[in-house]
Design an enzyme around this catalytic site. Structure first.
Site, PDB file in Angstrom:
ATOM      1  N   ASP A   1      31.927  86.724  11.146  1.00  0.00           N
ATOM      2  CA  ASP A   1      30.691  86.114  10.624  1.00  0.00           C
ATOM      3  C   ASP A   1      30.344  86.777   9.293  1.00  0.00           C
ATOM      4  O   ASP A   1      29.351  87.491   9.177  1.00  0.00           O
ATOM      5  CB  ASP A   1      29.564  86.308  11.666  1.00  0.00           C
TER       6      ASP A   1
ATOM      7  N   CYS B   1      28.478  80.973   6.551  1.00  0.00           N
ATOM      8  CA  CYS B   1      27.301  80.422   5.895  1.00  0.00           C
ATOM      9  C   CYS B   1      27.667  79.835   4.531  1.00  0.00           C
ATOM     10  O   CYS B   1      26.796  79.525   3.728  1.00  0.00           O
ATOM     11  CB  CYS B   1      26.227  81.495   5.750  1.00  0.00           C
TER      12      CYS B   1
ATOM     13  N   CYS C   1       4.474  78.178   1.604  1.00  0.00           N
ATOM     14  CA  CYS C   1       5.833  77.654   1.568  1.00  0.00           C
ATOM     15  C   CYS C   1       6.044  76.954   2.898  1.00  0.00           C
ATOM     16  O   CYS C   1       5.849  77.558   3.950  1.00  0.00           O
ATOM     17  CB  CYS C   1       6.843  78.786   1.381  1.00  0.00           C
TER      18      CYS C   1
ATOM     19  N   TYR D   1      31.748  91.804  11.399  1.00  0.00           N
ATOM     20  CA  TYR D   1      30.499  91.506  10.681  1.00  0.00           C
ATOM     21  C   TYR D   1      29.400  91.252  11.718  1.00  0.00           C
ATOM     22  O   TYR D   1      28.731  90.219  11.681  1.00  0.00           O
ATOM     23  CB  TYR D   1      30.653  90.279   9.768  1.00  0.00           C
TER      24      TYR D   1
HETATM   25  N1  SAH Z   1      26.828  88.392  13.170  1.00  0.00           N
HETATM   26  C1  SAH Z   1      25.538  88.888  12.793  1.00  0.00           C
HETATM   27  C2  SAH Z   1      25.435  89.248  11.308  1.00  0.00           C
HETATM   28  C3  SAH Z   1      25.969  88.258  10.327  1.00  0.00           C
HETATM   29  S1  SAH Z   1      25.541  88.531   8.658  1.00  0.00           S
HETATM   30  C4  SAH Z   1      24.447  87.927  13.195  1.00  0.00           C
HETATM   31  O1  SAH Z   1      24.705  86.759  13.458  1.00  0.00           O
HETATM   32  O2  SAH Z   1      23.298  88.343  13.251  1.00  0.00           O
HETATM   33  C5  SAH Z   1      26.897  89.379   8.006  1.00  0.00           C
HETATM   34  C6  SAH Z   1      26.920  90.846   8.332  1.00  0.00           C
HETATM   35  O3  SAH Z   1      28.091  91.406   7.742  1.00  0.00           O
HETATM   36  C7  SAH Z   1      25.746  91.642   7.807  1.00  0.00           C
HETATM   37  O4  SAH Z   1      25.185  92.376   8.859  1.00  0.00           O
HETATM   38  C8  SAH Z   1      26.376  92.564   6.753  1.00  0.00           C
HETATM   39  O5  SAH Z   1      25.739  93.826   6.694  1.00  0.00           O
HETATM   40  C9  SAH Z   1      27.791  92.696   7.250  1.00  0.00           C
HETATM   41  N2  SAH Z   1      28.824  93.017   6.258  1.00  0.00           N
HETATM   42  C10 SAH Z   1      28.861  92.672   4.941  1.00  0.00           C
HETATM   43  N3  SAH Z   1      30.002  93.076   4.383  1.00  0.00           N
HETATM   44  C11 SAH Z   1      30.720  93.680   5.347  1.00  0.00           C
HETATM   45  C12 SAH Z   1      32.004  94.299   5.378  1.00  0.00           C
HETATM   46  N4  SAH Z   1      32.778  94.361   4.289  1.00  0.00           N
HETATM   47  N5  SAH Z   1      32.449  94.811   6.552  1.00  0.00           N
HETATM   48  C13 SAH Z   1      31.671  94.739   7.676  1.00  0.00           C
HETATM   49  N6  SAH Z   1      30.453  94.167   7.698  1.00  0.00           N
HETATM   50  C14 SAH Z   1      29.971  93.653   6.557  1.00  0.00           C
END
Ligand code: SAH
Length: 451
Positions: free
Chosen positions: A381, A408, A159, A312
């Site tokens: 995020d 995203c 890939c 997040y």
């Molecule tokens: N900011 C981090 C992760 C972003 S991805 C980075 O840039 O690496 C989004 C994240 O949100 C994931 O880790 C996921 O586990 C978390 N997540 C998903 N639903 C959520 C919720 N309801 N409350 C808190 N976190 C959540």
């Protein structure tokens, strides 16, 4: 218009998913995958609805100037890339336009400053993660990629979005499975052993994690497999068996067993070290993630005295890379392993002003608000589905001066921005960052300030 008609069509725009769009003389919109803006085509009609139809390219009468030669044999079959046939410059412009369209049409917001798409330094081989489904083949097992919107596996040896290093792991695993006569998991019958090969690579430290997702506890003769991997792949740092016996689309089960190494890898982002466990989120494009986080930091405008909430937060990557620029950092994340990683990451980087909470962002934010926390900046995020309206209301109640929204999914971002503007916030600007070249996805960082 009916099925199998051949019609002439000029492609004038792209959908968010990367399909070309043209309009017939009588106003019917036709979606044509793998076409390019400016193409003049003969299109075969595949499916007709009231006001729109789907078609496929029968013949290119006059190609778009954006077209380039596709270099991947699986393009058009596997569900990954949609833009291998157009220049990277046009891809960047299409992605920016996707954000403009979403903000105007879904968000109802006019005149928002949307910057140029920040280009990916590497259009190929930028991913540090792969989850390859395993299936039975005529000579044993095979690995490949899911076809578009389906669970049919398109076999592929390479890939172009993944490092070549991953091919070594795939080859060794395939040979081992076939020599030891072990089977691929079958989704329909629920029988068979190996479900997925899950690989992660920490580019900066050159550490490789190989994780086998199995219907059971492990594989027979796994010591031979591990020895072969070790002998051939100097980057190999850890081997994990993840157990998933459920009849589900979710790739990973909740139970991991470390068969070699420490059970995790570490990478460096913006000078800080991060532990990455199999179940924790980690951006798949490391160099672009650094750019993304730098823009987020610029938007946050930290001076040293602020309380910063990172909702997040995953393993804490965004907040921890700015923790030395604020007074206090509070991270919130729902996956327990990721929260443990975040705490550990604060510790190994000598960061003392950070605290991490495990919970749903919506409820955790309500609690922080009740506890009288007064953030100056909130970073969010979320995954593709975006934010709950209640969370947006809670954020507005906490009244931070700045909200930095990392997203995203441009469409849910646009929906949420509308709610923010109804809650006393203004959208200052958005920067699209290309983390996922050749796919339709685009990441955005957005700055909101209180009115
Ligand atoms: N900011 C981090 C992760 C972003 S991805 C980075 O840039 O690496 C989004 C994240 O949100 C994931 O880790 C996921 O586990 C978390 N997540 C998903 N639903 C959520 C919720 N309801 N409350 C808190 N976190 C959540």
């Amino acid at each position: 218009m009916k099925k199998n008609d051949i019609i002439k069509l000029k492609i004038t725009s792209m959908t968010a998913q990367g399909s070309g769009v043209g309009k017939t003389g009588d106003g019917i919109v036709i979606f044509v995958p793998y076409s390019a803006i400016g193409d003049e085509l003969e299109v075969r009609v595949l499916k007709v609805k009231k006001t729109y139809a789907y078609g496929k390219i029968e013949n290119i009468i006059n190609p778009s100037p954006d077209r380039i030669e596709n270099d991947c044999p699986a393009f058009g079959k596997c569900g990954g890339c949609v833009y291998r046939h157009i220049s990277y410059n046009s891809e960047k412009e299409i992605k920016r336009q996707r954000v403009v369209d979403a903000v105007e049409r879904i968000g109802g917001l006019k005149n928002v400053k949307i910057n140029e798409t920040v280009a990916n330094d590497r259009v190929n081989r930028y991913r540090n993660k792969a989850q390859l489904p395993c299936q039975a083949s005529t000579d044993g097992v095979d690995f490949g990629f899911y076809a578009n919107h389906s669970h049919r596996i398109v076999p592929a040896d390479d890939c172009l979005l993944q490092p070549e290093l991953f091919n070594k792991v795939t080859k060794i695993t395939r040979e081992f499975m076939n020599q030891t006569n072990q089977s691929a998991y079958n989704e329909k019958t629920g029988k068979g052993k190996l479900r997925h090969l899950y690989i992660r690579y920490a580019e900066k430290t050159e550490q490789l994690m190989v994780c086998y997702v199995v219907n059971g506890n492990g594989l027979k003769q796994e010591d031979i497999l591990i020895r072969t991997l070790k002998e051939n792949i100097p980057e190999l740092t850890t081997v994990i068996f993840n157990s998933n016996r459920e009849n589900t689309n979710v790739v990973l089960g909740s139970k991991n067993r470390t068969a070699y190494g420490k059970g995790y890898i570490e990478d460096i982002l913006r000078g800080k070290r991060f532990k990455i466990s199999p179940l924790s989120f980690y951006q798949v494009n490391r160099t672009q993630a650094e750019k993304l986080y730098t823009i987020a930091e610029n938007y946050a405008e930290l001076k040293g005295n602020e309380v910063l909430i990172d909702l997040y937060c995953g393993t804490g990557t965004i907040g921890l890379t700015m923790a030395d620029k604020c007074k206090k950092l509070i991270g919130v994340e729902i996956i327990e392993d990721a929260v443990e990683d975040a705490k550990y990451n604060a510790e190994i980087n000598g960061i003392k002003n950070a605290e991490f909470v495990c919970g749903d962002a919506k409820f955790a934010a309500e609690k922080l608000s009740r506890d009288g926390i007064k953030p100056d900046v909130i970073i969010v995020d979320p995954p593709r589905k975006g934010l709950d309206s209640e969370l947006i209301a809670t954020i507005a109640e906490m009244n931070p001066e700045r909200v930095v929204y990392v997203s995203c999914d441009s469409e849910t971002l646009a929906r949420d921005l509308k709610l923010f503007t109804e809650n006393n916030y203004s959208v200052k600007e958005i920067t699209p960052v290309d983390l996922f070249s050749r796919t339709p996805h685009i990441e955005n960082v957005c700055l909101l300030t209180v009115d």
